[in-house]
Design a protein around this motif. Structure first.
Motif, PDB file in Angstrom:
ATOM      1  N   LEU A   1     -49.272  -7.771  34.748  1.00 19.25           N
ATOM      2  CA  LEU A   1     -50.179  -6.696  34.449  1.00 19.25           C
ATOM      3  C   LEU A   1     -51.362  -7.150  33.077  1.00 19.25           C
ATOM      4  O   LEU A   1     -50.448  -7.671  31.931  1.00 19.25           O
ATOM      5  CB  LEU A   1     -49.370  -5.928  34.021  1.00 19.25           C
TER       6      LEU A   1
ATOM      7  N   PHE B   1     -53.551   0.991  35.648  1.00 17.55           N
ATOM      8  CA  PHE B   1     -53.378   0.168  35.178  1.00 17.55           C
ATOM      9  C   PHE B   1     -52.235   0.900  33.873  1.00 17.55           C
ATOM     10  O   PHE B   1     -51.013   0.607  34.245  1.00 17.55           O
ATOM     11  CB  PHE B   1     -54.153  -0.078  34.255  1.00 17.55           C
TER      12      PHE B   1
ATOM     13  N   LEU C   1     -54.379  -5.263  36.618  1.00 16.27           N
ATOM     14  CA  LEU C   1     -53.268  -6.110  37.746  1.00 16.27           C
ATOM     15  C   LEU C   1     -53.787  -7.398  38.510  1.00 16.27           C
ATOM     16  O   LEU C   1     -54.818  -7.495  39.210  1.00 16.27           O
ATOM     17  CB  LEU C   1     -53.459  -4.545  38.798  1.00 16.27           C
TER      18      LEU C   1
END
Length: 1007
Positions: A238, A67, A245
């Motif tokens: 996001l 991430f 994701l």
């Protein structure tokens, strides 16, 4: 690698060359990859880095956190140079992704501490690896290929965490004819757990939802340079709160593009028809946020209903973008933000109620007058659910005040001419009837037909309950409530897979709901008195109270027409009944809810319905709800994957029917094959009409797509599956019996059995949840697959699967392709009812049976345990323990549990002593080593070396001895860890070899 796979790879590279990617055959290792990245980085950021600066840059950007890497890829970042000055940089051209440099590399080999992986094809944007393409032969299922990638990412020391590969955004898996893709993620969002709740896998599709699966056409549509840049920069989300994701699905992308294009061309209003359960909120949210950078518009308002914003939508939005929705924005704040020139206030999320107040000229705060400067600005309004009760009058106010506004609506069930009379639009807009009347044009459609074909939602099984007797009611007329309650209690366990799922009972009025709540209490008490083994269902009931001026309740009731009307008749009686129902609920669940704070009670009911997702070992069944009795509530907008059944005792039609049915059809896994509807009003005509109305364009009759096959058809498929299993066993010169399966020769034959019996089990699971099986159907199923034989086959399936899974996990070139390709789907072989507590209680009951009066034999009890996937790791131990119990020697459940724990401890101590003796080690020192490992949940290589110190071996001999010990110790450690991960143990499982003290991983990624 086989020639076929190699050929697919070469053809793909040629195709990407046509798409103007630069092929880089010179990039085959980590050093070349990093050097190429450096050249692109320096060119993009107009800088020359020193070697030490580049080394520090790599150190600062390479992270095991997927991430964090994804955010870094999309943002402007800074870095301190050797001379202390800051360098502001981006990794790619984030303003115009089409202007980046696109390259393709193949057979890249990444060497890190423990692995030597090789990757088929990787796509680079500006030297950053963003897409990995794994090519497979035809035999491997996409889900299995995905699982392999998950396994490789879990390999110790893999290249994903320690190199530029941390920036991979998506994985593509293809065997040329079938292509799938999915987002990269951190391990907690990128794994296969015991319930097999899989990450979303995607197939690309055209605007009309035609699948684009051949690798060539997929490359043209998805991998064209600008298209791929857009997917990564605009159409991945996001999710900040979950550090996850998300890919947008193709239909979501087309809807967003259609709205953006409609605004760009300035061509009026429009609506998006995306079915319930397809992720409308994400689509509408993405559309509004993309408009932030559109210079053509002044403001974009995303408009939701207050109750949605107060609950689900606010949570969803803040998931997509932390803090983007203020919890209690008042109308004053809305007006201030509308008048603000700040970029942060360009996109505003508000409620339809506050918008109505802002445009109300009679308001004493003069909101409307203050907004006058905005009158001629270009405004965009996006309505998340565009058929709310207040929508009509607000729609008119918006049109009048903002003549340059464009309005976009999202709906799962549009209003057509046929169902327009059912619509709740009041006031000045009464003449507007259909969605098209209000929004002018349909911009994109993704109907329930599309969603079912894509497996984004499930099909329906509808049981039109036919009462017995001479004068049954006509379709639509009610049955006696007692008959319905009895039918529900007799069918509920089958409908919900042994209470794995839960249900909603939709009633026709508040009085009916009150009556049912009392009736279930009476009927269940009677059943319990007649049968001590009867397990009562947990039954809750929720309907809105009389409003009595309460604004919150009034607002809730705007979309609950039946409840609103009912509460106008004898309101005191309704209020008293609801108080009694809430008091019952408080007693049952240990709560303290009151009618004065009804919304808290309603939210608690919703939470407990969703709590069905937790196994009883984590949350006792007593804290959950089996059936919720409702009138209008929960029949629209409520989502829970573990709700699979709707009992219907009210008239439903058109969009109301579709909305209600759609509560049951969220996808979970193979244990939930469809949404179950048990209709006590025989409304087949209304169902057929609704299916016809909302099916959209379909390649075949919609009913064939929407509804599961009738029981005789599935029984026919089961017969075929059993015949295929029988033919296979006969080809192996064996009888088609469970006891013959262990005699299969070779892994290829065992793998064939796994695939054949898995299909038998899948069909059996489907039939188990049919509520309309006739006696004739049940006899046919029992004849095809007697219960004892089914249990026996499940047991040998799990035995065989366990052996093959161990080989699959070890991998290596010696593992046959048939075994590598297997997808065991253990979730099909785990019963919800039969958990550890149930088994302990059953063993206690078994021990209390007097000789000669046994209801369950020792063999039957052991068979039950061995046929359930939940006990795969403990099945042998439990079976051995049962064998030690004396028949007729009564033990209670506490004694049984304590006895089993002692039995396990003794057995593990004996195993440990045997292993220690075999390897010349002291039992006590071995026990200390194992205890230390389990206490810290860390495997310490230095402690292992100390264990062997007394033997005074040379390093080569010691390494060999350590590996031999670990081969036997790992299974025991895993058993003792009870599913928890022991850090550092994975390195010793790389049994392709540890030569000269170095671990060597799999020779080839995906081999």
């Amino acid at each position: 690698m086989s020639t076929t796979e190699s050929q697919i790879e070469q053809d793909l590279i040629a195709k990407l060359d046509d798409l103007k990617y630069t092929y880089r055959p010179d990039i085959r290792d980590r050093a070349a990859l990093e050097q190429n990245f450096r050249q692109h980085f320096e060119a993009l950021n107009r800088v020359n880095l020193t070697d030490s600066e580049f080394a520090r840059l790599l150190e600062s950007i390479v992270t095991p956190d997927v991430f964090a890497a994804a955010k870094h890829l999309r943002e402007r970042n800074s870095f301190e140079r050797d001379d202390g000055t800051p360098l502001y940089y981006t990794l790619v051209n984030i303003k115009d992704w089409c202007k980046n440099n696109f390259e393709v590399v193949n057979q890249l080999r990444i060497s890190t501490d423990y692995s030597h992986h090789r990757f088929d094809v990787i796509l680079l944007i500006n030297g950053v690896p963003v897409v990995q393409i794994e090519l497979k032969t035809l035999a491997i299922s996409p889900r299995r290929a995905m699982q392999q990638i998950v396994d490789y990412k879990n390999d110790p020391g893999n290249g994903y965490t320690k190199t530029l590969l941390c920036f991979l955004q998506l994985f593509i898996v293809s065997n040329r004819s079938d292509t799938w893709y999915f987002a990269n993620n951190n391990s907690r969002h990128f794994s296969f757990n015991a319930d097999e709740r899989f990450l979303p896998l995607y197939q690309f599709a055209s605007e009309d939802n035609t699948k684009i699966t051949h690798l060539d056409s997929f490359s043209d549509a998805f991998l064209a340079k600008c298209a791929l840049g857009q997917v990564i920069s605009r159409y991945m989300v996001l999710v900040a709160s979950e550090q996850k994701l998300l890919m947008m699905r193709p239909y979501q992308i087309y809807a967003v593009k259609a709205i953006v294009e409609c605004i760009h061309q300035h061509c009026g209003n429009g609506y998006i028809w995306h079915t319930t359960g397809s992720g409308k909120t994400l689509t509408s949210f993405k559309a509004s946020t993309l408009l932030k950078d559109n210079p053509d518009i002044d403001k974009c308002l995303f408009v939701v209903d207050r109750k949605d914003l107060d609950r689900q939508t606010r949570e969803e939005f803040n998931k997509f973008q932390e803090g983007c929705v203020e919890e209690n924005t008042n109308t004053e704040t809305l007006v201030r933000r509308l008048l603000s020139d700040s970029y942060a206030d360009k996109v505003i999320v508000t409620t339809i109620q506050k918008l109505g107040l802002a445009l109300d000229g009679t308001n004493k705060r003069n909101y409307k007058e203050r907004l006058e400067p905005l009158r001629n600005q270009r405004m965009v309004f996006i309505f998340d659910e565009c058929h709310r009760s207040q929508f009509g009058e607000n729609h008119q106010a918006i049109k009048e005040f903002f003549p340059n506004a464009q309005l976009f609506g999202f709906t799962g069930t549009p209003i057509f001419d046929l169902n327009a009379s059912y619509q709740q639009i009041e006031g000045e807009q009464a003449s507007y009837k259909t969605t098209a009347d209000i929004f002018q044009q349909q911009l994109h459609a993704y109907t329930i037909t599309h969603a079912i074909e894509d497996r984004n939602v499930l099909r329906f099984h509808i049981d039109y309950y036919k009462p017995e007797g001479k004068n049954p009611p006509k379709p639509g007329e009610p049955l006696a409530k007692r008959a319905i309650a009895d039918a529900i209690l007799s069918k509920h366990d089958a409908a919900t897979a042994g209470r794995k799922f839960n249900a909603v009972l939709a009633t026709a009025s508040i009085n009916d709901a009150i009556e049912y709540h009392a009736l279930f209490k009476t009927v269940q008490a009677e059943k319990l008195a007649a049968d001590a083994d009867f397990q009562p269902l947990n039954i809750a009931c929720v309907f809105s109270p009389p409003a009595e001026g309460n604004k919150d309740v009034q607002q809730i009731q705007e979309d609950l027409p039946q409840e609103k009307a009912d509460n106008e008749q004898n309101p005191d009686q309704k209020k008293a009944a609801l108080k009694a129902i809430i008091a019952d609920y408080n007693t049952q669940y240990g709560c303290n809810h009151s009618i004065g704070e009804f919304d808290l009670y309603y939210q608690d009911v919703q939470k407990r319905i969703k709590d069905q997702q937790y196994p009883n070992s984590d949350l006792p069944h007593a804290q959950k709800i089996d059936i919720t009795i409702v009138v209008d509530m929960l029949l629209t907008g409520f989502d829970s994957k573990f709700l699979n059944t709707l009992y219907v005792d009210k008239k439903l039609k058109f969009h109301g029917l579709i909305q209600a049915f759609s509560r049951t059809n969220r996808v979970l896994n193979d244990t939930k094959p469809y949404g179950n509807i048990l209709d006590f009003r025989q409304q087949q005509e209304a169902v057929d009409t609704a299916i016809g109305l909302f099916s959209g364009e379909a390649s075949k009759p919609a009913k064939e797509i929407w509804l599961v096959d009738k029981a005789p058809v599935v029984i026919g498929k089961l017969e075929t599956a059993m015949q295929q299993l029988g033919d296979f066993m006969q080809s192996q010169r064996l009888e088609n019996k469970p006891e013959a399966v262990p005699n299969l020769k070779g892994d290829a034959a065992r793998a064939k059995f796994i695939n054949l019996f898995k299909e038998v089990q899948r069909l059996n699971t489907q039939l188990d949840q049919y509520t309309d099986l006739s006696d004739e159907n049940k006899t046919a199923i029992e004849k095809l697959l007697p219960k004892e034989q089914l249990q026996g086959f499940r047991g040998v399936y799990l035995d065989t699967a366990q052996r093959l899974k161990e080989k699959q996990d070890k991998g290596g070139d010696s593992t046959p392709a048939e075994v590598q390709q297997l997808d065991f789907e253990f979730v099909l072989f785990a019963s919800t009812v039969i958990d550890y507590d149930y088994i302990m209680a059953l063993i206690a009951r078994y021990s209390q049976q007097p000789p000669g009066k046994q209801r369950m034999s020792r063999e039957q009890l052991i068979g039950l345990i061995q046929a359930d996937a939940k006990f795969m790791d403990e099945r042998d131990g439990i079976a051995e323990y049962i064998s030690t119990l004396e028949a007729g020697k009564a033990l209670d459940e506490t004694a049984i549990r304590a006895g089993f724990e002692r039995f396990k401890a003794d057995k593990h101590a004996r195993q440990l002593a045997d292993i220690a003796g075999k390897h010349g080690l002291g039992t006590a020192t071995m026990q200390t080593f194992v205890d230390a490992t389990l206490r810290r949940m860390i495997f310490d290589g230095d402690l292992l070396s100390e264990l062997f110190a007394p033997l005074e071996l040379g390093w080569k001999a010691r390494t060999k001895a350590e590996l031999a010990l670990m081969d036997e110790l790992i299974p025991l450690l895993k058993k003792l860890a009870q599913g928890r991960e022991i850090s550092g143990l994975g390195a010793y499982e790389q049994q392709d070899g540890r030569q000269n003290g170095e671990l060597i991983g799999k020779n080839r990624f995906g081999a």
